[in-house]
Design an enzyme around this catalytic site. Structure first.
Site, PDB file in Angstrom:
ATOM      1  N   CYS A 189      59.110  45.196  34.641  1.00  0.00           N
ATOM      2  CA  CYS A 189      59.283  43.860  35.215  1.00  0.00           C
ATOM      3  C   CYS A 189      59.731  42.941  34.098  1.00  0.00           C
ATOM      4  O   CYS A 189      59.640  43.286  32.923  1.00  0.00           O
ATOM      5  CB  CYS A 189      57.978  43.356  35.831  1.00  0.00           C
ATOM      6  SG  CYS A 189      58.254  41.943  36.924  1.00  0.00           S
TER       7      CYS A 189
ATOM      8  N   LYS B 251      54.380  44.985  47.654  1.00  0.00           N
ATOM      9  CA  LYS B 251      53.643  44.099  46.759  1.00  0.00           C
ATOM     10  C   LYS B 251      53.604  42.708  47.385  1.00  0.00           C
ATOM     11  O   LYS B 251      54.639  42.071  47.579  1.00  0.00           O
ATOM     12  CB  LYS B 251      54.343  44.057  45.406  1.00  0.00           C
ATOM     13  CG  LYS B 251      53.682  43.119  44.421  1.00  0.00           C
ATOM     14  CD  LYS B 251      54.291  43.273  43.041  1.00  0.00           C
ATOM     15  CE  LYS B 251      53.728  42.260  42.077  1.00  0.00           C
ATOM     16  NZ  LYS B 251      54.318  42.377  40.748  1.00  0.00           N
TER      17      LYS B 251
ATOM     18  N   ARG C 208      56.057  33.037  43.415  1.00  0.00           N
ATOM     19  CA  ARG C 208      56.819  34.271  43.627  1.00  0.00           C
ATOM     20  C   ARG C 208      57.083  34.549  45.120  1.00  0.00           C
ATOM     21  O   ARG C 208      57.370  35.663  45.506  1.00  0.00           O
ATOM     22  CB  ARG C 208      56.073  35.457  43.011  1.00  0.00           C
ATOM     23  CG  ARG C 208      55.759  35.313  41.521  1.00  0.00           C
ATOM     24  CD  ARG C 208      55.702  36.672  40.844  1.00  0.00           C
ATOM     25  NE  ARG C 208      54.922  36.695  39.621  1.00  0.00           N
ATOM     26  CZ  ARG C 208      55.303  36.168  38.460  1.00  0.00           C
ATOM     27  NH1 ARG C 208      56.456  35.536  38.369  1.00  0.00           N
ATOM     28  NH2 ARG C 208      54.520  36.277  37.404  1.00  0.00           N
TER      29      ARG C 208
ATOM     30  N   LYS D  62      49.841  46.937  46.967  1.00  0.00           N
ATOM     31  CA  LYS D  62      49.173  46.061  46.004  1.00  0.00           C
ATOM     32  C   LYS D  62      49.070  44.655  46.554  1.00  0.00           C
ATOM     33  O   LYS D  62      50.078  44.164  47.057  1.00  0.00           O
ATOM     34  CB  LYS D  62      50.019  46.064  44.730  1.00  0.00           C
ATOM     35  CG  LYS D  62      49.550  45.160  43.641  1.00  0.00           C
ATOM     36  CD  LYS D  62      50.526  45.214  42.497  1.00  0.00           C
ATOM     37  CE  LYS D  62      50.136  44.107  41.539  1.00  0.00           C
ATOM     38  NZ  LYS D  62      51.203  43.680  40.724  1.00  0.00           N
TER      39      LYS D  62
ATOM     40  N   SER E  60      43.810  42.615  39.269  1.00  0.00           N
ATOM     41  CA  SER E  60      42.941  41.839  38.373  1.00  0.00           C
ATOM     42  C   SER E  60      41.913  40.983  39.111  1.00  0.00           C
ATOM     43  O   SER E  60      40.742  40.963  38.740  1.00  0.00           O
ATOM     44  CB  SER E  60      43.804  40.956  37.466  1.00  0.00           C
ATOM     45  OG  SER E  60      44.651  40.125  38.243  1.00  0.00           O
TER      46      SER E  60
END
Ligand code: PBG
Length: 333
Positions: A124, A199, A221, A252, A278
């Site tokens: 990325c 994602k 995003r 994800k 996370s």
């Protein structure tokens, strides 16, 4: 005629541990787990810094990463995914595809010491761009097609350094086919691609962005990552990436998207990965540190839930902890 009352006696098999084991449907295997690591480009060989929002996770120098990997492999770690924190960032993310960039150097050193360890690299640009977006930005817009070339260059440089698998996480359209072609034409047709195909644009990535210094400087995003309410769109993303050559499809985050994992597993015949991200880690750690939840129980329950939903492999910040516990002889709950 039976004498019982005609209802299902589910408790029969719950009476002892041996019985429960006998009818157990889902297992978590050491080989299912992938541990993410953050590596920092720094002169300081002994650099190590705990990530405040992810207690127990660190930004590491290459040397410290290697020391940790040695211990982790002793308890059974077999696969890692690497994220880089470069010393310099620019508009074109040039340190992402620098042959002496942080990931390229790390991969070379790790593979030299641990040739059998599976080294996956996240592909990325957001950690490497000055604006923090996952692609080239022009007039406030993230450009799709011009970004593909940089992603492919990045992936190729990782593979040339020795990466065993690349994992594009940028969510640009068409990148799997583009990367596949570049890898193939350079003689790397045997290197698989794990696509972050599904994602979602998630609040659960917050702590990662602190860890990887990759928060976007403006905007968000939403123009490239998926909208959380959509599931049929996940099938389109997955089938597009499979057609382009993805070898593994990732979903994800994991916890809020178990239905998506289940659906992808049922519809396609490729291995499915799930990323317990996370924020999922931080929530458990935060509650456990206050004594509100039992960390081991919650980690087990979430990971087994992700497997039950259909994941073949799990990327989790808890991986090494779990492996340590599995190998301690105490067993795993
Ligand atoms: C890079 C990338 C991100 C994550 C993995 N790769 C961050 C993002 O998309 O903002 C998130 C991982 C995590 O939260 O643990 N694009």
């Amino acid at each position: 005629m039976r004498e019982d009352k005609g209802f299902f006696r589910g408790r029969r098999f719950r009476q002892t541990g041996f019985f429960r084991e006998l009818i157990k449907e889902t297992y978590l295997h050491p080989g299912d787990l992938v541990q993410p690591y953050f590596v920092v480009e720094t002169e300081e060989e002994d650099f190590i810094k705990e990530i405040p929002s992810m207690p127990g996770q660190y930004q590491l120098s290459i040397r410290n990463l290697i020391l940790r990997l040695k211990e982790a492999m002793e308890v059974g770690l077999k696969a890692i995914i690497l994220f880089g924190i470069p010393a310099t960032k620019d508009e074109m993310a040039s340190s992402a595809y620098d042959i002496d960039g942080i990931i390229q150097r790390t991969v070379r050193e790790v593979k030299e010491r641990f040739p059998e360890l599976i080294v996956i690299t996240d592909v990325c640009l957001c950690e490497y761009t000055s604006h923090g977006h996952c692609g080239i930005v022009k007039n406030g817009k993230v450009l799709n097609d011009p970004t593909l070339e940089l992603l492919a260059k990045t992936a190729l440089s990782h593979v040339e350094a020795g990466a065993d698998m690349v994992a594009p996480s940028d969510m640009m359209d068409g990148r799997i086919g583009y990367i596949r072609e570049v890898l193939d034409s350079n003689g790397f047709e045997d290197v698989p691609i794990m696509s972050y195909a599904v994602k979602y644009c998630s609040g659960f990535y917050g702590p990662f962005r602190e860890a990887a210094h990759s928060a976007p400087v403006f905007g968000d995003r939403r123009t490239y990552q998926m909208d959380p309410p959509n599931s049929r769109e996940a099938l389109r993303e997955a089938s597009a990436d499979i057609l382009e050559g993805a070898d593994v499809i990732m979903v994800k985050p994991a916890l809020a998207y178990l239905d998506i994992i289940h659906m992808i597993k049922g519809k396609f015949d490729v291995p499915v990965a799930a990323y317990q991200v996370s924020g999922e880690y931080s929530m458990i750690k935060a509650a456990a540190s206050r004594g509100w939840l039992d960390e081991d129980k919650i980690v087990y329950e979430t990971l087994i839930g992700i497997k039950r939903a259909g994941a073949d492999m799990i990327l989790s910040y808890f991986s090494v902890d779990v492996l340590r516990q599995m190998s301690s002889g105490k067993g795993w709950l």
